[in-house]
Write a protein that holds these residues in place. Structure first.
Motif, PDB file in Angstrom:
ATOM      1  N   ARG A  55      40.073 -30.672 -77.700  1.00  0.00           N
ATOM      2  CA  ARG A  55      39.913 -32.013 -77.806  1.00  0.00           C
ATOM      3  C   ARG A  55      40.103 -32.698 -75.963  1.00  0.00           C
ATOM      4  O   ARG A  55      39.036 -33.435 -75.761  1.00  0.00           O
ATOM      5  CB  ARG A  55      41.168 -32.816 -78.370  1.00  0.00           C
ATOM      6  N   ARG A  59      36.989 -34.548 -74.320  1.00  0.00           N
ATOM      7  CA  ARG A  59      37.158 -35.824 -73.422  1.00  0.00           C
ATOM      8  C   ARG A  59      36.742 -35.865 -71.915  1.00  0.00           C
ATOM      9  O   ARG A  59      35.972 -36.518 -71.544  1.00  0.00           O
ATOM     10  CB  ARG A  59      38.397 -36.032 -73.394  1.00  0.00           C
ATOM     11  N   LEU A  77      33.070 -36.185 -80.307  1.00  0.00           N
ATOM     12  CA  LEU A  77      34.551 -36.726 -80.488  1.00  0.00           C
ATOM     13  C   LEU A  77      34.279 -38.028 -81.459  1.00  0.00           C
ATOM     14  O   LEU A  77      35.292 -38.624 -81.698  1.00  0.00           O
ATOM     15  CB  LEU A  77      34.967 -37.292 -79.172  1.00  0.00           C
ATOM     16  N   ASP A  80      37.017 -38.354 -84.189  1.00  0.00           N
ATOM     17  CA  ASP A  80      38.274 -38.244 -83.796  1.00  0.00           C
ATOM     18  C   ASP A  80      38.850 -39.787 -83.539  1.00  0.00           C
ATOM     19  O   ASP A  80      38.641 -40.504 -82.644  1.00  0.00           O
ATOM     20  CB  ASP A  80      38.459 -37.623 -82.350  1.00  0.00           C
ATOM     21  N   PRO A  81      39.693 -40.221 -84.554  1.00  0.00           N
ATOM     22  CA  PRO A  81      39.999 -41.669 -84.345  1.00  0.00           C
ATOM     23  C   PRO A  81      40.846 -42.129 -83.011  1.00  0.00           C
ATOM     24  O   PRO A  81      40.742 -43.020 -82.590  1.00  0.00           O
ATOM     25  CB  PRO A  81      41.076 -41.732 -85.528  1.00  0.00           C
ATOM     26  N   GLU A  82      41.467 -40.882 -82.382  1.00  0.00           N
ATOM     27  CA  GLU A  82      42.277 -41.104 -81.126  1.00  0.00           C
ATOM     28  C   GLU A  82      41.137 -41.351 -80.024  1.00  0.00           C
ATOM     29  O   GLU A  82      41.683 -41.917 -78.998  1.00  0.00           O
ATOM     30  CB  GLU A  82      43.254 -40.198 -80.974  1.00  0.00           C
ATOM     31  N   ALA A  83      39.862 -40.937 -80.204  1.00  0.00           N
ATOM     32  CA  ALA A  83      38.831 -41.183 -79.027  1.00  0.00           C
ATOM     33  C   ALA A  83      38.358 -42.570 -79.030  1.00  0.00           C
ATOM     34  O   ALA A  83      37.208 -42.504 -78.407  1.00  0.00           O
ATOM     35  CB  ALA A  83      37.802 -40.035 -79.137  1.00  0.00           C
ATOM     36  N   ARG A  84      38.568 -43.364 -80.181  1.00  0.00           N
ATOM     37  CA  ARG A  84      37.698 -44.600 -80.101  1.00  0.00           C
ATOM     38  C   ARG A  84      37.638 -45.406 -79.091  1.00  0.00           C
ATOM     39  O   ARG A  84      36.415 -45.935 -78.646  1.00  0.00           O
ATOM     40  CB  ARG A  84      38.404 -45.397 -81.464  1.00  0.00           C
ATOM     41  N   THR A  85      38.734 -45.560 -78.188  1.00  0.00           N
ATOM     42  CA  THR A  85      38.772 -46.369 -76.959  1.00  0.00           C
ATOM     43  C   THR A  85      37.681 -45.759 -76.041  1.00  0.00           C
ATOM     44  O   THR A  85      36.839 -46.258 -75.513  1.00  0.00           O
ATOM     45  CB  THR A  85      40.081 -46.429 -76.405  1.00  0.00           C
ATOM     46  N   ASP A 109      33.079 -48.384 -87.766  1.00  0.00           N
ATOM     47  CA  ASP A 109      34.448 -48.749 -87.276  1.00  0.00           C
ATOM     48  C   ASP A 109      34.379 -50.136 -87.291  1.00  0.00           C
ATOM     49  O   ASP A 109      33.741 -50.781 -86.338  1.00  0.00           O
ATOM     50  CB  ASP A 109      34.658 -48.037 -85.805  1.00  0.00           C
TER      51      ASP A 109
END
Length: 186
Positions: A55, A59, A77, A80-85, A109
């Motif tokens: 991961r 990034r 990515l 990967d919900p943590e990569a939305r930003t 989203d």
């Protein structure tokens, strides 16, 4: 596996692709995410999309100097919900291929709808086309989609006229809106 070290980047790229589903090869693939050849890096990024240990590496590839590697990182990515930003930031990338990837990965989203609507007026037709498909089920976007019925015909990277694709997608989306049907048929 020995082909991963071949002098020919095409051979290395195919070797990475061939090992993409081999869990025992993930450590080797992580090494090739930094290959000198962009095609090898992009293949490694996509091959490692499901590797939780990669991961951070994925990034880092969002700022690679190659457009295709950055686009591959966006696709990798995408789940990967943590990569939305980070994916939302990719909507502003200079390369249309990266913006298209970001639009596609953010399509479902709800928190990205407003940003996706902004892509309906992107300078690149391929991005506008992707955005039309991304927001077509969002009633708040239908007013903007009506404007896409008049989209210009610029040539996409494949030589296909993107305006045709955009207009057709807008008609499909607007067919869901009873109030819009009158605007389609003039």
């Amino acid at each position: 596996r020995e082909r991963l070290d071949d002098a020919d980047p095409n051979v290395r790229t195919e070797a990475v692709r061939a090992l993409a589903n081999d869990l025992e090869s993930r450590a080797l693939l992580r090494e090739h995410i930094a290959d000198i050849a962009p095609a090898v890096r992009a293949a490694a990024v996509l091959a490692l999309a499901t590797d939780p240990l990669a991961r951070g590496l994925l990034r880092e590839k969002l700022v690679d100097d190659d457009n295709d590697v950055r686009a591959a990182a966006v696709y990798a990515l995408g789940s990967d919900p943590e990569a939305r930003t980070l994916l939302r930031e990719a909507l502003e990338d200079a390369a249309p291929t990266v913006r298209v990837a970001a639009v596609r990965m953010l399509a479902g989203d709800p928190g990205s709808r407003a940003l996706l609507r902004e892509r309906l007026i992107d300078r690149a037709g391929t991005v506008r086309a992707a955005a039309v498909y991304a927001v077509m089920s969002d009633p708040e976007s239908w007013v903007l989609l009506r404007e896409r019925l008049e989209d210009d015909d610029d040539l996409g990277p494949s030589g296909r006229r993107t305006g045709e694709v955009i207009r057709a997608a807008a008609v499909t989306a607007l067919a869901k809106d009873p109030g819009a049907r009158l605007g389609i048929v003039r």
